[in-house]
Design a protein around this motif. Structure first.
Motif, PDB file in Angstrom:
ATOM      1  N   ARG A  23      -0.697  11.633   5.793  1.00 57.17           N
ATOM      2  CA  ARG A  23      -1.001  10.324   5.053  1.00 57.17           C
ATOM      3  C   ARG A  23      -0.345  10.307   3.913  1.00 57.17           C
ATOM      4  O   ARG A  23       0.408   9.229   3.579  1.00 57.17           O
ATOM      5  N   ARG A  24      -0.206  11.098   2.920  1.00 58.76           N
ATOM      6  CA  ARG A  24       0.597  11.325   1.747  1.00 58.76           C
ATOM      7  C   ARG A  24       2.115  11.368   2.091  1.00 58.76           C
ATOM      8  O   ARG A  24       2.807  10.687   1.209  1.00 58.76           O
ATOM      9  N   THR A  25       2.561  11.889   3.013  1.00 57.46           N
ATOM     10  CA  THR A  25       3.847  11.887   3.175  1.00 57.46           C
ATOM     11  C   THR A  25       4.468  10.484   3.770  1.00 57.46           C
ATOM     12  O   THR A  25       5.456  10.018   3.580  1.00 57.46           O
ATOM     13  N   MET A  26       3.562   9.926   4.775  1.00 59.42           N
ATOM     14  CA  MET A  26       4.062   8.694   5.226  1.00 59.42           C
ATOM     15  C   MET A  26       3.732   7.657   4.159  1.00 59.42           C
ATOM     16  O   MET A  26       4.908   6.891   4.106  1.00 59.42           O
ATOM     17  N   TRP A  27       3.036   7.651   3.339  1.00 56.63           N
ATOM     18  CA  TRP A  27       3.012   6.744   1.982  1.00 56.63           C
ATOM     19  C   TRP A  27       4.191   7.038   1.246  1.00 56.63           C
ATOM     20  O   TRP A  27       4.779   5.955   0.878  1.00 56.63           O
ATOM     21  N   PHE A  29       7.066   8.187   2.034  1.00 55.58           N
ATOM     22  CA  PHE A  29       8.267   7.611   2.732  1.00 55.58           C
ATOM     23  C   PHE A  29       8.185   6.039   2.799  1.00 55.58           C
ATOM     24  O   PHE A  29       9.399   5.526   2.600  1.00 55.58           O
ATOM     25  N   THR A  30       7.070   5.497   3.036  1.00 54.22           N
ATOM     26  CA  THR A  30       7.146   3.911   2.910  1.00 54.22           C
ATOM     27  C   THR A  30       7.487   3.350   1.512  1.00 54.22           C
ATOM     28  O   THR A  30       8.167   2.401   1.378  1.00 54.22           O
ATOM     29  N   LEU A  31       6.932   4.164   0.378  1.00 50.84           N
ATOM     30  CA  LEU A  31       7.163   3.499  -0.689  1.00 50.84           C
ATOM     31  C   LEU A  31       8.823   3.666  -1.079  1.00 50.84           C
ATOM     32  O   LEU A  31       9.523   2.728  -1.746  1.00 50.84           O
ATOM     33  N   MET A  32       9.314   4.991  -0.920  1.00 47.27           N
ATOM     34  CA  MET A  32      10.778   5.197  -0.755  1.00 47.27           C
ATOM     35  C   MET A  32      11.464   4.276  -0.362  1.00 47.27           C
ATOM     36  O   MET A  32      12.510   3.668  -0.881  1.00 47.27           O
ATOM     37  N   SER A  33      11.078   3.857   0.838  1.00 54.30           N
ATOM     38  CA  SER A  33      12.020   3.119   1.746  1.00 54.30           C
ATOM     39  C   SER A  33      11.848   1.430   1.252  1.00 54.30           C
ATOM     40  O   SER A  33      13.011   1.003   1.201  1.00 54.30           O
ATOM     41  N   ILE A  34      10.786   0.995   0.765  1.00 54.12           N
ATOM     42  CA  ILE A  34      10.634  -0.061   0.089  1.00 54.12           C
ATOM     43  C   ILE A  34      11.724  -0.206  -1.328  1.00 54.12           C
ATOM     44  O   ILE A  34      12.157  -1.116  -1.386  1.00 54.12           O
ATOM     45  N   LEU A  35      11.422   0.742  -1.783  1.00 56.71           N
ATOM     46  CA  LEU A  35      11.889   0.739  -3.428  1.00 56.71           C
ATOM     47  C   LEU A  35      13.861   0.983  -3.074  1.00 56.71           C
ATOM     48  O   LEU A  35      14.480   0.159  -3.815  1.00 56.71           O
TER      49      LEU A  35
END
Length: 137
Positions: A23-27, A29-35
């Motif tokens: 879950r931490r890895t997915m979070w 990755f998602t945050l990095m993708s958005i930024l």
């Protein structure tokens, strides 16, 4: 039978840790993708507006950005990634892209006249060079 019970508890604990890590890895990755998407969107918007807002200075600015992008990607990106790691290189590149966007904004603040041409051109070209280097990372 106590040994079986202890192993089941340990397996459950490892499964929970694996799930939390996933879950931490997915979070992350998602945050990095958005930024990264927001950062890239700002840069592409500035590239699209460069000629319209800054005239020939904007066209030169775009050319400078791409020349420095190509040069840094070919000549320096591998070294930077090896020295700083992929995460820090990505962060540094995005920070340098932000500098390009900020310099574009500063360049658009100056009136389009001969009196302010040196300031407008300096802000645009310096931002393009630094942003282009960051784009190559």
């Amino acid at each position: 039978h106590d040994d079986d019970y202890d192993n089941d508890d340990e397996d459950d604990n490892n499964t929970l840790q694996d799930l939390a890590g996933a879950r931490r890895t997915m979070w992350n990755f998602t945050l990095m993708s958005i930024l990264f998407s927001a950062n890239h969107g700002c840069v592409v918007s500035c590239l699209g507006l460069a000629s319209a807002r800054l005239g020939s200075t904007g066209a030169w600015q775009s050319g400078i950005l791409y020349i420095f992008y190509t040069s840094s990607a070919l000549l320096g990106a591998t070294y930077i990634v090896k020295q700083t790691g992929s995460r820090n290189a990505l962060f540094l590149g995005m920070l340098m892209y932000c500098f390009y966007v900020a310099c574009f904004w500063v360049a658009t603040l100056f009136p389009n006249d001969k009196e302010h041409e040196a300031q407008r051109v300096s802000a645009a070209y310096i931002g393009a060079a630094i942003g282009g280097i960051g784009a190559g990372f």
